[in-house]
Motif scaffolding. Structure first.
Motif, PDB file in Angstrom:
ATOM      1  N   LEU A 155     -13.050  19.187  33.678  1.00 40.20           N
ATOM      2  CA  LEU A 155     -13.630  20.277  32.901  1.00 40.20           C
ATOM      3  C   LEU A 155     -12.759  21.499  33.141  1.00 40.20           C
ATOM      4  O   LEU A 155     -12.650  21.981  34.274  1.00 40.20           O
ATOM      5  N   ILE A 156     -12.125  21.986  32.082  1.00 38.74           N
ATOM      6  CA  ILE A 156     -11.118  23.034  32.202  1.00 38.74           C
ATOM      7  C   ILE A 156     -11.512  24.226  31.342  1.00 38.74           C
ATOM      8  O   ILE A 156     -11.840  24.072  30.154  1.00 38.74           O
ATOM      9  N   PRO A 169     -20.625  24.877  47.928  1.00 35.72           N
ATOM     10  CA  PRO A 169     -19.198  25.218  47.795  1.00 35.72           C
ATOM     11  C   PRO A 169     -18.394  24.142  47.073  1.00 35.72           C
ATOM     12  O   PRO A 169     -17.486  24.441  46.302  1.00 35.72           O
ATOM     13  N   GLU A 170     -18.745  22.870  47.293  1.00 32.75           N
ATOM     14  CA  GLU A 170     -17.993  21.784  46.661  1.00 32.75           C
ATOM     15  C   GLU A 170     -18.192  21.756  45.146  1.00 32.75           C
ATOM     16  O   GLU A 170     -17.386  21.168  44.410  1.00 32.75           O
ATOM     17  N   ASP A 171     -19.269  22.387  44.635  1.00 40.32           N
ATOM     18  CA  ASP A 171     -19.500  22.390  43.188  1.00 40.32           C
ATOM     19  C   ASP A 171     -18.408  23.154  42.444  1.00 40.32           C
ATOM     20  O   ASP A 171     -18.206  22.927  41.242  1.00 40.32           O
ATOM     21  N   LEU A 172     -17.719  24.032  43.126  1.00 44.90           N
ATOM     22  CA  LEU A 172     -16.626  24.776  42.491  1.00 44.90           C
ATOM     23  C   LEU A 172     -15.464  23.875  42.120  1.00 44.90           C
ATOM     24  O   LEU A 172     -14.615  24.247  41.310  1.00 44.90           O
ATOM     25  N   GLU A 203     -24.271  23.018  30.747  1.00 42.71           N
ATOM     26  CA  GLU A 203     -24.838  21.679  30.617  1.00 42.71           C
ATOM     27  C   GLU A 203     -23.873  20.627  31.148  1.00 42.71           C
ATOM     28  O   GLU A 203     -24.286  19.694  31.852  1.00 42.71           O
ATOM     29  N   CYS A 204     -22.584  20.771  30.828  1.00 47.69           N
ATOM     30  CA  CYS A 204     -21.596  19.822  31.358  1.00 47.69           C
ATOM     31  C   CYS A 204     -21.565  19.868  32.878  1.00 47.69           C
ATOM     32  O   CYS A 204     -21.527  18.827  33.543  1.00 47.69           O
ATOM     33  N   LEU A 205     -21.601  21.067  33.433  1.00 49.64           N
ATOM     34  CA  LEU A 205     -21.582  21.201  34.888  1.00 49.64           C
ATOM     35  C   LEU A 205     -22.836  20.596  35.515  1.00 49.64           C
ATOM     36  O   LEU A 205     -22.771  19.967  36.579  1.00 49.64           O
ATOM     37  N   THR A 206     -23.977  20.761  34.863  1.00 47.25           N
ATOM     38  CA  THR A 206     -25.213  20.174  35.370  1.00 47.25           C
ATOM     39  C   THR A 206     -25.128  18.652  35.386  1.00 47.25           C
ATOM     40  O   THR A 206     -25.515  17.997  36.361  1.00 47.25           O
ATOM     41  N   ALA A 222     -12.570  14.417  28.750  1.00 44.89           N
ATOM     42  CA  ALA A 222     -12.344  15.727  29.353  1.00 44.89           C
ATOM     43  C   ALA A 222     -13.009  16.759  28.458  1.00 44.89           C
ATOM     44  O   ALA A 222     -13.130  16.561  27.242  1.00 44.89           O
ATOM     45  N   VAL A 223     -13.436  17.849  29.058  1.00 44.52           N
ATOM     46  CA  VAL A 223     -14.032  18.956  28.311  1.00 44.52           C
ATOM     47  C   VAL A 223     -13.187  20.197  28.565  1.00 44.52           C
ATOM     48  O   VAL A 223     -12.912  20.549  29.717  1.00 44.52           O
ATOM     49  N   VAL A 224     -12.773  20.841  27.476  1.00 40.59           N
ATOM     50  CA  VAL A 224     -11.954  22.053  27.559  1.00 40.59           C
ATOM     51  C   VAL A 224     -12.681  23.164  26.815  1.00 40.59           C
ATOM     52  O   VAL A 224     -13.000  23.023  25.632  1.00 40.59           O
TER      53      VAL A 224
END
Length: 356
Positions: free
Chosen positions: A204-205, A234-237, A189-192, A173-175
């Motif tokens: 990812l929080i 929209p689903e990327d959110l 970068e994590c989101l990519t 997990a990434v916080v």
């Protein structure tokens, strides 16, 4: 590289390749042969001194990273990012310290960048026995924090890219707490990686101080300038969540691994490992709600596939599907849906898979 040195290197590598090919059925034999062959090809190139130094330093970074984590393969870990400039008196520092203490009490280890500010708070909250510091060699503001400085829990990387590799490889997990360019870089970068399926399924929080607007305004920017123009879907959110409550952040992580255990690909199939078997009704619900992310067929519940037979988690049930390799936000939604479908709370939530 002189011709004589090049020839000597090629001879050494050829001998190593021959020995590997005679080594029988070692599980990493094929991978090591590929490594040797790659070194052979690079050895025949006319590398500059700088290129050779980059190669050597990269291998050294990888060596110390693998060595540091080899005894913690099955321990779930959380990465905490945030500013190195926030002082212990700041509410964000206190939030990070409380979060790290909370999540370590639930059986997770905490990884930080090893520096001050939020990184120090993360290591302090988790305690040395539950901490790692993945430090980066910088000329300023990145000395190892006093929690881990004198221990074997700090790893000093030369390159950001090798450091980030281990953050992504080892974390479950990434916080992220508020921070500057580095924190924003880690967030995007994590989101990519998540959006493109280049990392495992994990939470990812984004955590703010109580009543804070740092991440809310970031989220508003994402929605106004990226989503509204069709630059993301929209689903990327659904790839990330926001909170200003430490307890909520900890609960989101433990809930993510309530039923879901881990994922991998076997040939063209996406395999989700589960901590416990789903009911027939739950499986039917998943097929009804997530048929849109399949290229063909249905989501099936199976035992471990033959390619997974030797894994230490081969006893866990699987969900197997022809995922379309596009709708990763929807895939994250499905994992959260899985975790709400079954009433039981299985044990062993913190054991990680043996990475293959």
């Amino acid at each position: 590289m002189t011709d004589s040195l090049s020839s000597l290197l090629q001879e050494i590598l050829a001998d190593a390749e021959f020995c590997l090919k005679q080594s029988g059925s070692h599980p990493n034999r094929t991978a090591w042969i590929r490594i040797i062959q790659s070194l052979q090809r690079m050895g025949s190139l006319e590398l500059s001194r700088l290129d050779a130094k980059i190669l050597a330093a990269t291998l050294e970074d990888l060596e110390q990273g693998f060595a540091a984590f080899q005894n913690y393969t099955h321990q779930r870990k959380i990465t905490v990012f945030g500013s190195a400039r926030l002082e212990p008196e700041s509410p964000e520092y206190r939030q990070a310290q409380m979060f790290a203490h909370c999540i370590s009490q639930r059986g997770f280890m905490v990884m930080t960048g090893g520096g001050g500010g939020i990184m120090e708070a993360g290591n302090l909250g988790a305690g040395l026995e539950n901490s790692f510091g993945l430090n980066i060699q910088l000329p300023f503001e990145q000395m190892a924090n006093p929690v881990i400085a004198a221990s074997d829990r700090v790893i000093n990387f030369k390159y950001f890219f090798s450091r980030k590799l281990f953050f992504v490889k080892e974390t479950d997990a990434v916080v992220l707490f508020p921070g500057g360019f580095g924190t924003q870089d880690e967030a995007f970068e994590c989101l990519t990686l998540m959006q493109t399926g280049k990392t495992k399924l994990m939470p990812l929080i984004l955590v703010d101080k109580t009543g804070g607007r740092y991440w809310k305004e970031w989220d508003e920017y994402v929605r106004e300038h990226l989503l509204s123009r069709g630059l993301i879907s929209p689903e990327d959110l659904y790839l990330y969540t926001l909170t200003d409550d430490v307890g909520d952040a900890c609960q989101q992580i433990t809930d993510f691994y309530r039923i879901f255990h881990s994922n991998r690909y076997v040939r063209e199939l996406l395999v989700l490992r589960l901590n416990t078997k789903l009911s027939a009704q739950a499986l039917e619900t998943l097929n009804e709600e997530f048929a849109d992310i399949l290229d063909s067929g249905q989501i099936l519940q199976t035992q471990a596939l033959p390619e997974e037979a030797e894994e230490d988690i081969a006893h866990l049930p699987r969900l197997v599907m022809h995922f379309n390799q596009r709708n990763f936000g929807r895939l994250w939604q499905m994992v959260r849906r899985i975790n709400r479908l079954h009433p039981q709370h299985p044990e062993h939530l913190q054991m990680r898979p043996n990475q293959k």
